[in-house]
Design a protein around this motif. Structure first.
Motif, PDB file in Angstrom:
ATOM      1  N   VAL A  29       0.866  -1.192   0.000  1.00 18.09           N
ATOM      2  CA  VAL A  29       0.000   0.000   0.000  1.00 18.09           C
ATOM      3  C   VAL A  29       0.891   1.227   0.000  1.00 18.09           C
ATOM      4  O   VAL A  29       1.890   1.275   0.719  1.00 18.09           O
ATOM      5  N   ARG A  30       0.570   2.205  -0.833  1.00 14.85           N
ATOM      6  CA  ARG A  30       1.289   3.497  -0.826  1.00 14.85           C
ATOM      7  C   ARG A  30       0.476   4.470   0.008  1.00 14.85           C
ATOM      8  O   ARG A  30      -0.715   4.651  -0.225  1.00 14.85           O
ATOM      9  N   HIS A  31       1.171   5.102   0.968  1.00 15.48           N
ATOM     10  CA  HIS A  31       0.473   5.947   1.930  1.00 15.48           C
ATOM     11  C   HIS A  31       0.443   7.405   1.518  1.00 15.48           C
ATOM     12  O   HIS A  31       1.339   7.883   0.798  1.00 15.48           O
ATOM     13  N   ILE A  32      -0.530   8.120   2.036  1.00 15.13           N
ATOM     14  CA  ILE A  32      -0.691   9.561   1.757  1.00 15.13           C
ATOM     15  C   ILE A  32       0.583  10.303   2.148  1.00 15.13           C
ATOM     16  O   ILE A  32       1.100  10.136   3.260  1.00 15.13           O
ATOM     17  N   GLY A  33       1.126  11.081   1.226  1.00 14.96           N
ATOM     18  CA  GLY A  33       2.285  11.930   1.533  1.00 14.96           C
ATOM     19  C   GLY A  33       3.596  11.183   1.674  1.00 14.96           C
ATOM     20  O   GLY A  33       4.595  11.766   2.082  1.00 14.96           O
TER      21      GLY A  33
END
Ligand code: AMP
Ligand code: MG
Length: 427
Positions: free
Chosen positions: A152-156
């Motif tokens: 998963v790629r996280h916000i920011g």
């Protein structure tokens, strides 16, 4: 105190008749002051320009949680029990077309790379790792295949809103234009373009288009200089060919100093009888050094001109065409970047074996024109050009790199590693 005095304060004693490349570069970098004016330009027009201020990211990148792999998104807590995990596929989340429901316990969502993570999901299992033994409605995989929160790629996580995306002094390359666009930025503050005036000196020189009388030759230095300056993205001011006449040289230097941030001359800085350029430079300004421990490019005057309240950096290059190019790349380039307000642009030096022995006398830096190529096995090696005389432009044009031998280096045997500086990189 002049800027030159400031620049020279605290430097070790030096011999202006035998400057090492390292010290010359240090003096040039310290003397050149960045132009201060900043203008705003559209992102595409900013290519090759130097950022005047930090660009702060107005957005988080990524702006939303998304999948790093094609697979199935689910709640990582489902892994706690161990053994096989069996989940019902509740829907799909595609890039730009998110799943609008919530994945409940025992459910997952088919997801593609870059798609929004559905509510209730924090983990992605790559599609290669699932079995679909119970038909398209269900996926099964061992709990050990993935850990909670994976893929998963996280916000920011690439760039947080409010943090600098690009720093002042950055020279903007294609990736920077793309990065700015990815942040929704349409305009950026860049330093104004610097203006560089140049002219050739020599009674023997003729411009392209003129007939050659016996003893004449065509001026090529204004062409190589034009090319190198264009590549740097500066504004050029070509002042033509100036005769070996003190008044003509003085007039041209005055004009150049009034109109430009830097002045580059070629020819007339050695000790020949008609070498007036150096004399005039000393009259109109302050020449800090004039001879390098370098080959090619031994005659090389550096200083500052001052006329009618205008100041300009002065680079008095040798006349020989290959020496002009070597001096420009290894001495002038740094100074111009500093004037442009760019952070130092280090040139990579890569160790590569030489195919031939190279004779080298310690005590000066040598920049040999050479060809870097792969052998039949794909191993990179370098071969110095057959003719290294400072007047020969042919081998400069055939070469794709410099072999750089530092001051202390003596003769080099075939097969030894030498430092290579490649002329061009990617576009
Ligand atoms: P100088 O430094 O003026 O003594 O010039 C050294 C050598 O470079 C001489 O052979 C000149 O003819 C040659 N040369 C000087 N300026 C140029 C030029 N602009 N284009 C081609 N050759 C040049
Ligand atoms: Mg000359």
């Amino acid at each position: 105190m002049t800027t030159l005095d400031d620049a020279l304060a605290g430097l070790p004693d030096y011999d202006p008749n035998h400057m090492t490349v390292e010290l010359a570069r240090a003096i040039i970098a310290r003397t050149a002051r960045a132009v201060s004016a900043i203008e705003r330009v559209a992102v595409r027009d900013a290519l090759g320009r130097v950022l005047g201020r930090d660009v702060i990211s107005p957005l988080n990148v990524p702006a939303f949680e998304n999948a790093a792999m094609d697979g199935y998104a689910f709640a990582g807590s489902a892994l706690a029990a161990g053994g096989d995990v069996r989940l019902r596929v509740a829907g799909r989340s595609l890039a730009g077309r998110p799943f609008d429901g919530v994945a409940a316990a025992g459910e997952c969502v088919r997801i593609m790379t870059g798609a929004l993570m559905p509510a209730g999901c924090d983990t992605v299992i790559p599609q290669e790792q699932v079995r679909r033994a119970d038909g398209p409605e269900f996926v099964t995989f061992p709990a050990s295949a993935v850990t909670p929160g994976r893929h998963v790629r996280h916000i920011g996580e690439d760039l947080a809103a409010g943090h600098p995306a690009l720093h002042a002094g950055k020279r903007l390359r294609p990736a920077a234009l793309g990065l700015l666009a990815s942040l929704g930025i349409a305009e950026v503050p860049v330093r104004r373009r610097i203006r560089v005036a140049f002219f050739s000196t020599g009674d023997e020189l003729r411009s392209v288009g003129e007939p050659l009388a016996p003893g004449n030759l065509y001026d090529s230095n204004r062409y190589t200089l034009y090319g190198m300056l264009q590549r740097l993205g500066v504004e050029v001011l070509d002042l033509g060919v100036v005769a070996d006449d003190p008044q003509a040289i003085e007039d041209t230097l005055r004009m150049a100093c009034r109109d430009a941030d830097a002045v580059i001359t070629s020819g007339g800085v050695s000790v020949g009888e008609a070498d007036f350029t150096r004399e005039m430079m000393t009259r109109l300004g302050n020449v800090v050094f004039w001879k390098m421990a370098m080959r090619p490019g031994r005659p090389f005057a550096f200083g500052e001109l001052e006329c009618d309240g205008h100041r300009a950096l002065l680079f008095g290059l040798p006349g020989n065409p290959a020496a002009v190019m070597a001096s420009f790349y290894h001495l002038v380039r740094d100074g111009l970047f500093a004037l442009m307000g760019a952070e130092p642009q280090a040139v990579p030096r890569l160790p590569v074996p030489t195919t031939t022995a190279i004779a080298k006398r310690p005590g000066r830096t040598e920049f040999l024109r050479a060809i870097l190529a792969a052998d039949g096995q794909g191993r990179w090696q370098v071969t110095v050009a057959d003719a290294q005389s400072a007047g020969i432009l042919r081998t400069m044009s055939e070469a794709n790199c410099f072999v750089t031998l530092d001051t202390a280096r003596a003769d080099v045997a075939a097969g030894e590693l030498v430092d290579v500086i490649v002329f061009d990189g990617l576009v």
